[in-house]
Each structure stands twice: as C-alpha cells, then as structure tokens.
Motif scaffolding. Structure first.
Motif, PDB file in Angstrom:
ATOM      1  N   VAL A 211     -48.236 -40.762   1.943  1.00 19.06           N
ATOM      2  CA  VAL A 211     -49.342 -39.806   1.836  1.00 19.06           C
ATOM      3  C   VAL A 211     -48.695 -38.418   1.701  1.00 19.06           C
ATOM      4  O   VAL A 211     -47.907 -38.012   2.549  1.00 19.06           O
ATOM      5  N   THR A 212     -49.004 -37.753   0.593  1.00 18.69           N
ATOM      6  CA  THR A 212     -48.408 -36.439   0.322  1.00 18.69           C
ATOM      7  C   THR A 212     -49.472 -35.366   0.523  1.00 18.69           C
ATOM      8  O   THR A 212     -50.644 -35.610   0.226  1.00 18.69           O
ATOM      9  N   PHE A 213     -49.080 -34.216   1.053  1.00 16.98           N
ATOM     10  CA  PHE A 213     -50.066 -33.135   1.133  1.00 16.98           C
ATOM     11  C   PHE A 213     -49.448 -31.784   0.788  1.00 16.98           C
ATOM     12  O   PHE A 213     -48.256 -31.556   0.969  1.00 16.98           O
ATOM     13  N   VAL A 214     -50.316 -30.942   0.238  1.00 14.45           N
ATOM     14  CA  VAL A 214     -49.906 -29.629  -0.251  1.00 14.45           C
ATOM     15  C   VAL A 214     -50.756 -28.588   0.471  1.00 14.45           C
ATOM     16  O   VAL A 214     -51.990 -28.697   0.492  1.00 14.45           O
ATOM     17  N   THR A 215     -50.099 -27.593   1.074  1.00 19.59           N
ATOM     18  CA  THR A 215     -50.871 -26.530   1.725  1.00 19.59           C
ATOM     19  C   THR A 215     -51.078 -25.414   0.697  1.00 19.59           C
ATOM     20  O   THR A 215     -50.141 -25.005   0.010  1.00 19.59           O
ATOM     21  N   THR A 216     -52.315 -24.974   0.563  1.00 16.10           N
ATOM     22  CA  THR A 216     -52.644 -23.935  -0.419  1.00 16.10           C
ATOM     23  C   THR A 216     -53.478 -22.852   0.270  1.00 16.10           C
ATOM     24  O   THR A 216     -53.929 -23.035   1.414  1.00 16.10           O
ATOM     25  N   ARG A 217     -53.717 -21.768  -0.451  1.00 17.15           N
ATOM     26  CA  ARG A 217     -54.527 -20.687   0.114  1.00 17.15           C
ATOM     27  C   ARG A 217     -55.949 -21.167   0.403  1.00 17.15           C
ATOM     28  O   ARG A 217     -56.612 -20.694   1.303  1.00 17.15           O
ATOM     29  N   LYS A 218     -56.410 -22.152  -0.372  1.00 16.39           N
ATOM     30  CA  LYS A 218     -57.789 -22.629  -0.172  1.00 16.39           C
ATOM     31  C   LYS A 218     -57.886 -23.754   0.855  1.00 16.39           C
ATOM     32  O   LYS A 218     -58.982 -24.208   1.179  1.00 16.39           O
ATOM     33  N   GLY A 219     -56.772 -24.269   1.317  1.00 14.58           N
ATOM     34  CA  GLY A 219     -56.792 -25.381   2.259  1.00 14.58           C
ATOM     35  C   GLY A 219     -55.786 -26.444   1.839  1.00 14.58           C
ATOM     36  O   GLY A 219     -54.961 -26.213   0.958  1.00 14.58           O
ATOM     37  N   VAL A 220     -55.882 -27.603   2.473  1.00 17.84           N
ATOM     38  CA  VAL A 220     -54.887 -28.656   2.248  1.00 17.84           C
ATOM     39  C   VAL A 220     -55.384 -29.636   1.178  1.00 17.84           C
ATOM     40  O   VAL A 220     -56.554 -30.021   1.170  1.00 17.84           O
TER      41      VAL A 220
END
Ligand SMILES: [Zn+2]
Length: 341
Positions: free
Chosen positions: A81-90
């Motif tokens: 499971v991969t996740f990316v943190t961004t300014r709008k959320g995960v």
C-alpha cells in the motif's frame, strides 16, 4: 454475540454462514451509510499486524508487504500500500486485500500525518489492490476512488465478489467484514490528478498484467507506481495479461519517465524493476516463440525457458518461480502461437 465464546466448530459454521451473507453486500458508494449498517451484522476478521511504512521520498511512503499468496497466516497481506502526502491531503495508491489491511495502512499513515486521506487510486481489478477501499470510505465517506473504466466495471460485475470470496476462503475468514467498494471515478491515459503541490499523471498503454492496468507518475519527481505491470523478484499472475503488451508498456513507460524509481505493488521499489522484469519475461517469451517456430509444443517452450540464461539469472531469486514457470511458459506459448498467425 461474541465469537470467542463459541466452540471452534460453532465458530467455523457461524463464520461460514456470515461469510456467505457478507459476500453479497456490494453497495454503491452513495449508500455508504448502509455499508455501516450491513457491517453491524457481520463479525469482522482480526486486526492485521502493523508494517511500518518505508519512506521513498519526502512525500512518498510504501507499506511494503512480505511475499506470499493469501493465507491464514498472512491474513491476505501480500501487496504494497503506497501513499503520497500532498497539500490537499493523503493519496493512497492500492488499498490492500481487505478492510483490515486498509485500516493497518491507515494506522501507518497516521504515524506520518494527521491530514485526511483525500483520494484512493486502484491500479487494476485484482482484489489485493482494492478490497481495502472499504477502510478509506469509512474514514471519509465522500472519498473519490479512481481507476480505469474497465477496472471499475470488472469490480462491479464478476471480479468484485470473486475476489471477496477468494480472500475470505484463502485467509480462513480473516478478511471478513470487508465490503466490496468499487471505484467511483474513472481515469484515462494522460489525465492529471491535481493535489496542489503534487500532480499525479495516469499512464495507460493497453493490456499488460490485466486489460486495464494504470501506472501513476508523480509529475516532476521521476517516480512511477506501476501496480503489477512489473514486480520485484516475483513473477506476475499473467492469466489476464500479455507478454507482448507488457513489453509495450515498459517501452512506453521508460520513454515517458526515463530513469524513474519504479514502485511495484509486490516487492521493493527500485530503478531496475522494469529492466529485471523485462529480462525475465523476454527469456520466457522468446523461448516460447522459438518453440512455436519449431512446432515443438509448450513443453519445449518450458525447456527452452529453463535453459535460457536470462531466465536462469532470475529463477533463484524470483519467489514462486518453480511452481509457476510451467504455467507462464504455457501462457507465453499460447500468446506466441496466436501472434504468429
Ligand atoms: Zn495483480
């Protein structure tokens, strides 16, 4: 009722009955409140032990799963499971094989950030990549879940129930309580999902591992999530796929994002993942082409593959190789034969 107060036989029978009922609980997202209602009727499988996320870049993390087919022991934990943190959320890419695995991934996300999960992307319709969607819908009922149109429709028709039942059976009902939660947004090649400081571009080049695999590029970062289009020291399930289509995908991806860090959904991310997979697959496929040319049959395709130096190079390090090489040679043979007409 508490299932821990039952005898093992009672519990098995009960879980079997409930499992059968739970299996039919496919609900569209707009009925997410009914997902919760349905859930109260079933006993959920146990928690999945935590696997801490590996940091791949400042904003990219991967919960890297050990190798395995779904089993009682691994509770279905067999894909990353991969996740990316961004300014709008995960943003989560592939959500795991059960609600419990999605919840485990969510616990790892919480160790990194308190930001909400604002999107899930499913790379293809095999259940270890999307059954965990249920957990993320519970955390955010309005969450968009993106996939290729054919992935979404496959999950809504046969593949959804098929994978839900397969996981329950293979894990001794450890995935019980997982409701089939299909993607609710479709994407096409070239789409860019905009999360403020992070943009995720969709790549689709036809059948590779399935007819509708999407690869996801983190624009400007030279990082691409390839789903099961390529694996790290594992041999892909190719029953729905194409060797020739896989080579075409690799050509296109390498041209689009040269020198990328490739994140596979099975095994470890790396810059050589496509190169290694190509070598192994070319060894298998070109052996099949030779057997077809010689009218020598699928057994010869397997013999040629086993004697091919490229295949030999990966045979020892590729999990599941010995059990599956006969099958992959046969699939390659069928494909090479039909391509020769
Ligand atoms: Zn797959």
């Amino acid at each position: 009722m508490n299932n821990q107060h039952m005898s093992p036989g009672q519990r098995r029978r009960f879980l079997k009955t409930v499992g059968g009922l739970a299996g039919f609980a496919t609900l569209p997202l707009s009925y997410s409140s009914r997902v919760f209602a349905a859930e109260q009727l079933v006993i959920a499988g146990p928690k999945v032990p935590d696997i801490a996320a590996t940091r791949l870049a400042e904003n990219v993390y991967c919960v890297v799963s050990p190798w395995g087919f779904p089993s009682v022991e691994n509770q279905g934990m067999m894909s990353n499971v991969t996740f990316v943190t961004t300014r709008k959320g995960v943003v989560v890419i592939d959500s795991g094989a059960s609600k419990q695995i999605g919840e485990m991934a969510l616990r790892q996300i919480r160790k990194v950030t308190d930001a909400p999960v604002v999107a899930v992307i499913n790379t293809h319709y095999h259940g270890d990549h999307w059954l965990g969607n249920h957990a993320f819908v519970e955390s955010n009922p309005d969450i968009p879940i993106y996939a290729h149109e054919k992935t979404a429709s496959a999950i809504k028709t046969g593949q959804g129930q098929f994978w839900s039942h397969l996981m329950e059976r293979a894990t001794g009902n450890a995935t019980l309580g997982t409701v089939v939660t299909p993607p609710n947004k479709t994407v096409v090649h070239g789409d860019v999902l905009d999360f403020g400081n992070t943009k995720i571009k969709v790549h689709f080049y036809g059948t590779a591992h399935t007819p509708s695999d999407i690869s996801l590029e983190l624009v400007g970062q030279s990082i691409v999530h390839v789903g099961d289009v390529a694996m790290d020291n594992r041999i892909a399930f190719m029953d729905d796929g194409s060797f020739r289509g896989t080579f075409k995908n690799y050509d296109a991806l390498e041209a689009a994002v040269p020198g990328a860090l490739w994140i596979p959904a099975h095994g470890h991310p790396g810059k050589q993942v496509l190169v290694h997979n190509r070598e192994l697959f070319e060894g298998i496929y070109q052996s099949a082409e030779r057997a077809v040319k010689e009218f020598a049959g699928p057994n010869a395709a397997k013999d040629y593959a086993l004697n091919d130096p490229r295949v030999q190079k990966y045979a020892k390090v590729t999990k599941g190789f010995d059990e599956n090489i006969g099958k992959y040679s046969s699939l390659a043979y069928l494909e090479a034969e039909s391509a020769s007409f």
